[in-house]
Design a protein around this motif. Structure first.
Motif, PDB file in Angstrom:
ATOM      1  N   ASN A  77      18.955  -6.391  39.989  1.00 37.49           N
ATOM      2  CA  ASN A  77      19.480  -5.517  40.414  1.00 37.49           C
ATOM      3  C   ASN A  77      18.724  -4.085  39.863  1.00 37.49           C
ATOM      4  OD1 ASN A  77      21.736  -6.428  41.685  1.00 37.49           O
ATOM      5  ND2 ASN A  77      22.927  -6.371  39.674  1.00 37.49           N
ATOM      6  N   GLY A  78      17.471  -4.237  39.527  1.00 38.12           N
ATOM      7  CA  GLY A  78      16.564  -3.356  39.220  1.00 38.12           C
ATOM      8  C   GLY A  78      16.553  -2.524  37.977  1.00 38.12           C
ATOM      9  N   THR A  79      16.376  -1.124  37.477  1.00 40.37           N
ATOM     10  CA  THR A  79      16.274  -0.709  36.360  1.00 40.37           C
ATOM     11  C   THR A  79      17.287   0.503  36.265  1.00 40.37           C
ATOM     12  OG1 THR A  79      13.897  -1.230  36.282  1.00 40.37           O
ATOM     13  CG2 THR A  79      14.853   0.507  34.599  1.00 40.37           C
ATOM     14  N   PHE A  80      17.852   0.669  35.050  1.00 39.12           N
ATOM     15  CA  PHE A  80      19.074   1.662  34.808  1.00 39.12           C
ATOM     16  C   PHE A  80      18.408   2.625  33.877  1.00 39.12           C
ATOM     17  CE2 PHE A  80      21.209  -1.751  36.816  1.00 39.12           C
ATOM     18  CZ  PHE A  80      22.100  -1.323  37.837  1.00 39.12           C
ATOM     19  N   THR A  81      18.315   3.904  33.825  1.00 36.14           N
ATOM     20  CA  THR A  81      17.820   4.614  32.669  1.00 36.14           C
ATOM     21  C   THR A  81      19.018   5.647  32.282  1.00 36.14           C
ATOM     22  OG1 THR A  81      15.673   4.979  34.204  1.00 36.14           O
ATOM     23  CG2 THR A  81      16.102   6.483  32.256  1.00 36.14           C
ATOM     24  N   PHE A  82      18.827   5.594  30.819  1.00 37.99           N
ATOM     25  CA  PHE A  82      19.880   6.172  30.180  1.00 37.99           C
ATOM     26  C   PHE A  82      19.487   7.041  28.927  1.00 37.99           C
ATOM     27  CE2 PHE A  82      21.533   2.305  31.608  1.00 37.99           C
ATOM     28  CZ  PHE A  82      22.752   2.701  32.309  1.00 37.99           C
ATOM     29  N   ALA A  83      20.196   8.317  28.497  1.00 36.78           N
ATOM     30  CA  ALA A  83      19.812   8.928  27.392  1.00 36.78           C
ATOM     31  C   ALA A  83      20.996   9.174  26.652  1.00 36.78           C
ATOM     32  CB  ALA A  83      19.078  10.162  27.758  1.00 36.78           C
ATOM     33  N   SER A  84      20.868   9.198  25.358  1.00 39.24           N
ATOM     34  CA  SER A  84      22.128   9.322  24.486  1.00 39.24           C
ATOM     35  C   SER A  84      21.677  10.337  23.162  1.00 39.24           C
ATOM     36  CB  SER A  84      22.728   8.356  24.105  1.00 39.24           C
ATOM     37  OG  SER A  84      21.881   7.340  23.175  1.00 39.24           O
ATOM     38  N   LYS A  85      22.738  10.678  22.728  1.00 39.54           N
ATOM     39  CA  LYS A  85      22.415  11.660  21.465  1.00 39.54           C
ATOM     40  C   LYS A  85      21.680  10.944  20.310  1.00 39.54           C
ATOM     41  CE  LYS A  85      25.661  15.330  22.079  1.00 39.54           C
ATOM     42  NZ  LYS A  85      25.217  16.601  21.952  1.00 39.54           N
ATOM     43  N   GLU A  86      22.090   9.763  20.098  1.00 42.55           N
ATOM     44  CA  GLU A  86      21.361   8.907  19.114  1.00 42.55           C
ATOM     45  C   GLU A  86      20.834   7.576  19.442  1.00 42.55           C
ATOM     46  OE1 GLU A  86      23.879   8.528  15.334  1.00 42.55           O
ATOM     47  OE2 GLU A  86      25.233  10.166  16.091  1.00 42.55           O
ATOM     48  N   PRO A  87      19.703   7.722  20.247  1.00 41.49           N
ATOM     49  CA  PRO A  87      18.963   6.558  20.827  1.00 41.49           C
ATOM     50  C   PRO A  87      18.660   5.507  20.038  1.00 41.49           C
ATOM     51  CG  PRO A  87      17.404   8.500  20.811  1.00 41.49           C
ATOM     52  CD  PRO A  87      18.777   8.852  20.409  1.00 41.49           C
ATOM     53  N   LYS A  88      18.118   5.616  18.694  1.00 41.32           N
ATOM     54  CA  LYS A  88      17.851   4.772  17.980  1.00 41.32           C
ATOM     55  C   LYS A  88      19.128   3.873  17.323  1.00 41.32           C
ATOM     56  CE  LYS A  88      13.918   6.957  15.693  1.00 41.32           C
ATOM     57  NZ  LYS A  88      13.368   7.432  14.436  1.00 41.32           N
ATOM     58  N   LYS A  89      20.237   4.519  17.235  1.00 39.94           N
ATOM     59  CA  LYS A  89      21.378   3.882  17.109  1.00 39.94           C
ATOM     60  C   LYS A  89      21.743   2.846  18.329  1.00 39.94           C
ATOM     61  CE  LYS A  89      24.799   5.699  14.777  1.00 39.94           C
ATOM     62  NZ  LYS A  89      26.190   6.653  14.500  1.00 39.94           N
ATOM     63  N   VAL A  90      21.736   3.439  19.399  1.00 39.18           N
ATOM     64  CA  VAL A  90      21.907   2.340  20.572  1.00 39.18           C
ATOM     65  C   VAL A  90      21.041   1.269  20.579  1.00 39.18           C
ATOM     66  CG1 VAL A  90      21.715   2.470  22.987  1.00 39.18           C
ATOM     67  CG2 VAL A  90      22.855   4.075  21.928  1.00 39.18           C
ATOM     68  N   LEU A  91      19.688   1.557  20.356  1.00 40.78           N
ATOM     69  CA  LEU A  91      18.826   0.413  20.532  1.00 40.78           C
ATOM     70  C   LEU A  91      18.910  -0.481  19.432  1.00 40.78           C
ATOM     71  CD1 LEU A  91      15.394   2.713  21.338  1.00 40.78           C
ATOM     72  CD2 LEU A  91      16.972   0.948  23.065  1.00 40.78           C
ATOM     73  N   ARG A  92      19.333  -0.134  18.166  1.00 39.26           N
ATOM     74  CA  ARG A  92      19.563  -0.933  17.000  1.00 39.26           C
ATOM     75  C   ARG A  92      20.808  -1.881  17.201  1.00 39.26           C
ATOM     76  NH1 ARG A  92      18.345   3.515  13.362  1.00 39.26           N
ATOM     77  NH2 ARG A  92      16.118   3.014  12.604  1.00 39.26           N
ATOM     78  N   ALA A  93      21.674  -1.380  18.148  1.00 40.66           N
ATOM     79  CA  ALA A  93      22.827  -1.981  18.500  1.00 40.66           C
ATOM     80  C   ALA A  93      22.464  -3.134  19.643  1.00 40.66           C
ATOM     81  CB  ALA A  93      24.072  -1.301  19.140  1.00 40.66           C
ATOM     82  N   ILE A  94      21.586  -2.751  20.665  1.00 40.96           N
ATOM     83  CA  ILE A  94      21.085  -3.580  21.546  1.00 40.96           C
ATOM     84  C   ILE A  94      20.406  -4.782  20.905  1.00 40.96           C
ATOM     85  CG2 ILE A  94      19.646  -3.660  23.657  1.00 40.96           C
ATOM     86  CD1 ILE A  94      20.518  -0.826  24.338  1.00 40.96           C
ATOM     87  N   GLN A  95      19.526  -4.665  19.939  1.00 45.20           N
ATOM     88  CA  GLN A  95      18.680  -5.426  19.292  1.00 45.20           C
ATOM     89  C   GLN A  95      19.409  -6.812  18.917  1.00 45.20           C
ATOM     90  OE1 GLN A  95      16.640  -3.707  16.065  1.00 45.20           O
ATOM     91  NE2 GLN A  95      14.936  -5.465  16.238  1.00 45.20           N
ATOM     92  N   GLU A  96      20.981  -6.576  18.505  1.00 44.96           N
ATOM     93  CA  GLU A  96      21.586  -7.605  18.198  1.00 44.96           C
ATOM     94  C   GLU A  96      21.715  -8.753  19.154  1.00 44.96           C
ATOM     95  OE1 GLU A  96      23.088  -8.139  15.083  1.00 44.96           O
ATOM     96  OE2 GLU A  96      21.997  -6.256  14.593  1.00 44.96           O
ATOM     97  N   TYR A  97      21.694  -8.339  20.507  1.00 49.85           N
ATOM     98  CA  TYR A  97      22.032  -9.350  21.474  1.00 49.85           C
ATOM     99  C   TYR A  97      20.629  -9.525  22.550  1.00 49.85           C
ATOM    100  CZ  TYR A  97      26.481  -8.074  20.204  1.00 49.85           C
ATOM    101  OH  TYR A  97      27.805  -7.710  19.361  1.00 49.85           O
ATOM    102  N   VAL A  98      19.637  -8.855  22.410  1.00 53.22           N
ATOM    103  CA  VAL A  98      18.383  -9.115  23.251  1.00 53.22           C
ATOM    104  C   VAL A  98      17.423  -9.309  22.181  1.00 53.22           C
ATOM    105  CG1 VAL A  98      16.660  -7.878  24.649  1.00 53.22           C
ATOM    106  CG2 VAL A  98      19.294  -7.357  25.027  1.00 53.22           C
ATOM    107  N   GLU A  99      16.422 -10.161  22.624  1.00 53.41           N
ATOM    108  CA  GLU A  99      15.409 -10.773  21.739  1.00 53.41           C
ATOM    109  C   GLU A  99      14.311  -9.493  21.493  1.00 53.41           C
ATOM    110  OE1 GLU A  99      14.802 -13.320  24.613  1.00 53.41           O
ATOM    111  OE2 GLU A  99      16.591 -14.111  24.193  1.00 53.41           O
TER     112      GLU A  99
END
Length: 124
Positions: A77-99
């Protein structure tokens, strides 16, 4: 109301989705997927199961000091772009589920310019 994919939620944070127009809402990261829910319109939501995620692309600036936005590239379905207040915290949470090899850094400004000049040279 929309039914969530996740049975266990790891992180909920305020965010902006860049889908043509900007949509403000919340990102929810859980055990089964990545979800974005619009704060004003409950019909505008994005649900991406972890099996559907191909890459997580982070725009990194100033040698990792600032991450203005990140994108979730899906297999169909393509690419979805996001921004948030604490992107490092979001990326660390994603890292638990994505290699980790599926989490990449986007090209910088000069890399894009260099690639454009190389492609002009190849066309002639």
């Amino acid at each position: 109301m929309v039914q969530s994919l996740n049975t266990k939620v790891d992180l909920v944070i305020d965010a902006t989705a860049f889908t043509g127009l900007t949509d403000y809402g919340q990102i929810m990261i859980g055990d089964l997927g990545f979800e974005f829910y619009n704060s004003r319109d409950s019909r505008k939501y994005i649900q991406i199961p972890w099996e559907e995620v191909d890459y997580i692309i982070a725009s990194v600036m100033f040698k990792g000091k600032w991450i203005p936005r990140y994108a979730v590239q899906t297999k169909k379905n393509g690419t979805f772009t996001f921004a948030s207040k604490e992107p490092k915290k979001v990326l660390r949470a994603i890292q638990e589920y994505v290699e980790p090899d599926r989490m990449v850094q986007s090209l910088g400004f000069f890399d894009v310019i260099k690639r454009a000049f190389k492609s002009i040279g190849k066309k002639k």
